[in-house]
Design an enzyme around this catalytic site. Structure first.
Site, short mmCIF file in Angstrom:
data_model
loop_
_atom_site.label_atom_id
_atom_site.label_comp_id
_atom_site.label_asym_id
_atom_site.label_seq_id
_atom_site.Cartn_x
_atom_site.Cartn_y
_atom_site.Cartn_z
NE ARG A 201 -3.91 -2.21 0.61
CZ ARG A 201 -5.23 -2.24 0.68
NH1 ARG A 201 -5.89 -1.10 0.82
NH2 ARG A 201 -5.89 -3.38 0.61
CD GLU A 203 -2.91 3.01 2.86
OE1 GLU A 203 -2.48 2.73 4.00
OE2 GLU A 203 -4.01 2.63 2.43
NE ARG A 209 -4.22 2.67 12.77
CZ ARG A 209 -5.51 2.60 13.11
NH1 ARG A 209 -5.88 2.86 14.33
NH2 ARG A 209 -6.42 2.25 12.23
CG HIS A 210 -0.70 3.19 8.91
ND1 HIS A 210 -1.10 4.08 9.88
CD2 HIS A 210 -1.80 2.90 8.19
CE1 HIS A 210 -2.41 4.33 9.74
NE2 HIS A 210 -2.84 3.62 8.72
CD GLU A 345 -9.67 -1.58 8.88
OE1 GLU A 345 -9.35 -2.22 7.87
OE2 GLU A 345 -9.81 -0.33 8.90
CB SER A 348 -11.39 -4.53 5.47
OG SER A 348 -12.38 -3.83 4.75
NE ARG A 396 -3.22 -1.73 10.81
CZ ARG A 396 -4.07 -0.78 10.44
NH1 ARG A 396 -5.38 -1.00 10.56
NH2 ARG A 396 -3.63 0.36 9.98
#
Length: 422
Positions: A201, A203, A209-210, A345, A348, A396
């Site tokens: 990703r 991002e 947390r990423h 989270e 998903s 996570r």
């Protein structure tokens, strides 16, 4: 024959051969103490009159196992032979026995090739391996087929945002941000599939947390009636994953003082609308349409206080917040859901659109060009069943299960906004 540290309690009074790393040493002259570390644990070795190498040298030790209440594990090995298999050439940048999460994370990550040797550093990866083993075992028993999908793709599963571009001969390609489109296609082949593989990703995050590369545990199943079957499946799946972690990585869980999560048979649920109302009216938080990190954290605390659960499903997300393939409802919501674990989270998922014309309409409604998804769309002309699935972020899940302060500690060699080494 080599003996492992974990087997030493059964060898008291016997002479054994050990091989491992010099974890720590103390030279008192005539008596020398050292700790030898192998993949199963650490044992005290007593010797004397030797020139000891630097810590992290690899050693071979032959000696007698004796009981000693003051030694780690209640025993020690009195060395008769000590051979340096490969000496450390310089002191380690971080003292491995003193490695703690409170140390500078950048230092721990920069020298990950050696700091991973620490017992606390390597423990999360053993736990994660156990979680993945439980994931595979449960799904195999339920008739799922493990698949292996391409990681260099023409288009992103979510429309091209957050993609890492790569040169692929004369074409522009991308690193896969999800196996989503391929696992849907393979539902038409095997009905039930799963994959364990990295995803990427692009991002621009730099938080605890990423990650920009992480391990995704993907599930997809066909001939479902609604997303309810997916929720039930994940509840049972998580039970087995956690059980495997506590059975086969119990020592690591104990070492990290991990608090066992409460996992009810029926995980509490809130619709997205209910969650936003609760945040505003009961928790005093101005929740936006897309739940923020703080909103998730507050919802996690609420679930723990109200239901005694570390887990919370958020269901019926608005169509605007879900990918184009999510099954829509007439009221503007979807059959999409997320799973929060201790306020983060980790999953998903949802039911997917399975009819060709509806997929075309959904793509256009999102402002996306169907031509970019031509290879994916073709299969929906040939009787795709109602289906759905979800993806669990392995790092996570590991982070929250073990209470790690940073998700990077849950990956051997993390890739984030600023890190491409080691």
């Amino acid at each position: 024959m080599r003996t492992l540290v974990k087997d030493l309690p059964e060898k008291i009074g016997e002479t054994v051969e050990l091989m491992g790393f010099l974890h720590w040493r103390r030279d008192l002259g005539k008596v020398q103490f050292l700790l030898l570390r192998d993949r199963t644990g650490v044992v005290q070795v007593v010797t004397g009159g030797r020139r000891l190498p630097l810590p992290e040298s690899s050693l071979r030790v032959v000696g007698r196992v004796v009981a000693n209440e003051k030694a780690p594990g209640g025993l020690e090995v009195q060395a008769e032979e000590l051979e340096v298999l490969s000496p450390a050439l310089e002191p380690t940048p971080v003292e491995i026995p003193k490695e703690e999460w409170r140390a500078n994370p950048e230092t721990l990550l920069e020298y990950r090739y050696v700091t991973l040797r620490g017992e606390k550093a390597r423990a999360p990866l053993r736990v994660q391996a156990a979680l993945v083993r439980g994931f595979r075992r449960y799904l195999d028993r339920q008739g799922f087929t493990e698949v292996f999908t391409p990681k260099v793709v023409r288009a992103g599963a979510e429309g091209g945002s957050g993609l890492f571009g790569v040169d692929y001969f004369e074409h522009r390609a991308y690193l896969a941000q999800s196996p989503q489109l391929y696992k849907q296609i393979l539902v038409g082949v095997y009905e039930r599939v799963y994959e364990v593989a990295p995803v990427w990703r692009a991002e621009d995050h730099a938080t605890s947390r990423h990650l920009n590369e992480y391990l995704s545990l993907d599930v997809e199943m066909g001939f479902i009636g609604s997303e309810e079957e997916l929720l039930r499946l994940e509840e049972e799946l998580l039970q087995e994953m956690l059980e495997e972690a506590y059975v086969s990585a119990g020592r690591e869980m104990e070492l990290l003082e991990a608090e066992r999560p409460s996992l009810p048979r029926d995980i509490p649920r809130l619709t997205h609308q209910e969650a936003r109302r609760l945040l505003r009216e009961e928790l005093g938080y101005p929740a936006g349409a897309d739940l923020s990190e703080e909103a998730e954290r507050l919802l996690g605390q609420y679930a723990k206080k109200r239901w005694g659960s570390d887990w919370l499903f958020i269901t019926r997300y608005p169509r605007a917040l879900r990918p184009f393939y999510t099954y829509p409802e007439p009221d503007g919501t979807t059959r999409g859901f997320d799973l929060l674990f201790r306020g983060l989270e980790i999953t998903s998922g949802g039911q997917r659109i399975h009819r060709y014309e509806e997929l075309l309409e959904s793509l256009k409604a999102k402002g996306m060009d169907p031509e970019g998804f031509r290879g994916y769309l073709e299969v929906f002309k040939y009787g795709m069943p109602p289906h759905g699935g979800f993806a669990i972020g392995a790092e996570r899940l590991t982070q929250k299960l073990l209470g790690l302060p940073n998700v990077r500690y849950a990956r051997a060699f993390p890739r984030d906004r600023h890190r491409l080494e080691p």
